[in-house]
Design an enzyme around this catalytic site. Sequence first.
Site, PDB file in Angstrom:
ATOM      1  CE  LYS A  26      -0.863   4.859  12.617  1.00 11.41           C
ATOM      2  NZ  LYS A  26      -0.119   5.463  11.516  1.00 11.41           N
ATOM      3  NE  ARG A  81      -5.472   0.664  12.979  1.00 10.30           N
ATOM      4  CZ  ARG A  81      -4.756   0.814  11.881  1.00 10.30           C
ATOM      5  NH1 ARG A  81      -3.429   0.865  11.944  1.00 10.30           N
ATOM      6  NH2 ARG A  81      -5.334   0.890  10.701  1.00 10.30           N
ATOM      7  NE  ARG A 107       6.254   6.545   0.704  1.00  5.72           N
ATOM      8  CZ  ARG A 107       5.382   6.300   1.693  1.00  5.72           C
ATOM      9  NH1 ARG A 107       4.277   5.573   1.465  1.00  5.72           N
ATOM     10  NH2 ARG A 107       5.590   6.785   2.904  1.00  5.72           N
ATOM     11  CG  ASP A 127       0.587   0.312   9.477  1.00  2.81           C
ATOM     12  OD1 ASP A 127       0.043   1.173  10.203  1.00  2.81           O
ATOM     13  OD2 ASP A 127       1.084   0.595   8.370  1.00  2.81           O
ATOM     14  N   GLY A 186      -5.518   8.052   4.938  1.00  5.50           N
ATOM     15  CA  GLY A 186      -4.651   9.065   5.549  1.00  5.50           C
ATOM     16  C   GLY A 186      -3.417   9.316   4.702  1.00  5.50           C
ATOM     17  CE  LYS A 237      -2.729   1.007   3.817  1.00  8.50           C
ATOM     18  NZ  LYS A 237      -2.658   2.432   4.135  1.00  8.50           N
ATOM     19  CB  SER A 238       3.781   2.302   2.042  1.00  7.37           C
ATOM     20  OG  SER A 238       3.151   2.212   3.289  1.00  7.37           O
TER      21      SER A 238
HETATM   22  C1  S3P Z   1       2.394   5.007   6.096  1.00  7.01           C
HETATM   23  C2  S3P Z   1       2.921   5.438   7.270  1.00  7.01           C
HETATM   24  C3  S3P Z   1       2.336   5.101   8.583  1.00  7.01           C
HETATM   25  C4  S3P Z   1       1.402   3.903   8.480  1.00  7.01           C
HETATM   26  C5  S3P Z   1       0.438   4.021   7.343  1.00  7.01           C
HETATM   27  C6  S3P Z   1       1.202   4.151   6.020  1.00  7.01           C
HETATM   28  C7  S3P Z   1       3.059   5.409   4.846  1.00  7.01           C
HETATM   29  O1  S3P Z   1       1.603   6.199   9.053  1.00  7.01           O
HETATM   30  O2  S3P Z   1       0.698   3.732   9.690  1.00  7.01           O
HETATM   31  O3  S3P Z   1      -0.390   2.879   7.277  1.00  7.01           O
HETATM   32  O4  S3P Z   1       2.766   4.841   3.792  1.00  7.01           O
HETATM   33  O5  S3P Z   1       3.901   6.326   4.898  1.00  7.01           O
HETATM   34  P1  S3P Z   1       2.331   7.434   9.810  1.00  7.01           P
HETATM   35  O6  S3P Z   1       3.175   8.134   8.821  1.00  7.01           O
HETATM   36  O7  S3P Z   1       1.186   8.301  10.274  1.00  7.01           O
HETATM   37  O8  S3P Z   1       3.078   6.829  10.946  1.00  7.01           O
END
Ligand code: S3P
Length: 433
Positions: free
Chosen positions: A347, A351, A27, A320, A94, A22-23
């Site tokens: 989150k 959580r 990007r 996570d 988020g 996902k991350s």
């Molecule tokens: C993420 C960073 C984390 C993570 C989120 C994805 C990212 O959040 O909890 O699921 O892709 O950079 P934070 O940057 O708020 O710690």
Amino acid sequence: MSTQVIRPACNLSGAVRPPGDKSISHRYGMLGALASGRSHLANYSTGADCASTLACMAALGAKIERRDDVVEIEGAGLRGLRPPAAPLDAGNSGSTIRMLAGILAGQPFASEIGGDASLSRRPMRRVVEPLQQMGAAIAAAEGGLPPLRFAPAPSGLSGIEYRLPVASAQVKTAVLFAGLFARGATAVIEPQPTRDHTEIALRQCGARISVQRGRVELAAAPGELRPVDLTIPGDPSSAAFFLCAAAMFPEATLVIQGVSVNPRRAVLLDVLRRMGARIGIVEIAETAGELVGTLSAAGPARGRLQGTSIAGAETVALIDEIPVLAVLATACEGGLHVADAAELRVKESDRIAAIAENLRRMGARCEERPDGLIVPGPQQLHAAAVDSRGDHRIAMAFAIAGLVADGPVEIAGADCAAISYPEFYSTLARITD
Ligand code: S3P
């Protein structure tokens, strides 16, 4: 809102290929839209959050075609985005709203981005403040919450050196992405290492990034970004549910294929080994600057899993994975102590509260702390009705709890798993006996 019933399992076996990370997907979804040319992203996350990012980038003028898990993006160029016709919708994501804020702050047009009820409760000051320091004209709604509204920066953006008050890869990314539109260099100093996919992705796109002892610097904004052609590694935070499940079954023969083993995302493997689980790395390779591997997982050959404590940098790296680790804790001698995890309260749900309430519904003890929790172990989990609170990681963590309960576990709001892992329940059914 759908309900899922998970029944106790005897064993876990088979192979799982988790969806694209996902991350990393977010990007490249954003950078591909800013690149000059056509990017080809194979194994793009199938989750709804990453679809929200693509929809936002399409609304900003990138041409995006998607066939199953392959995404092709014809980038608009670093200076080529155009004003969206309507407010942008980040959905539940988020990452989308915070990371995209860095890009919207640098545009010569006004825009707005918001999301669903859960996202509308999440703190945005953490991105608003550094972007304002860079000269952005950005405003959050009352209380520092979404939606975020942007006007063109009156004097353009300037690079800053920003020390993150909370260890957050999303905030680091927002600042570095704004740096793509700023005069001079932009640097971020991290209190603790966070995931480094932004640094890796920016480099792949031809930006000059240097990293030295917790300080990440983007040299003066590049003229343009290169498109990329890559296969996104599988999501280790999705794999975590199955790794933790396998750790509770001594006879498990589970294999996880094509998963990211980026050192900043692979801390769970160390923790599971420390607890006594048998975790193997079968093979490992590098793709587009990211490490990807095949893992095997099973519980201890003899005796019980051992409990552990997680704090500081480990908490940041495992943020996570804590919901499913809290479930695993009930199978451990000595349980689990989690500290320095106040971030978990902001989150997709609170959580800490969600874990504690659902463990109690399953008859287990759990002590809530402002910044963490203590789960004693071992404890038998009982059949119960639990509530996901609309949070994908809570839904999936309690599906794993259902495998070791003494009867069926009914998860209300289970469909939110699709935020990151639409194939989760069908995969779980396939690998459980
Ligand atoms: C993420 C960073 C984390 C993570 C989120 C994805 C990212 O959040 O909890 O699921 O892709 O950079 P934070 O940057 O708020 O710690």
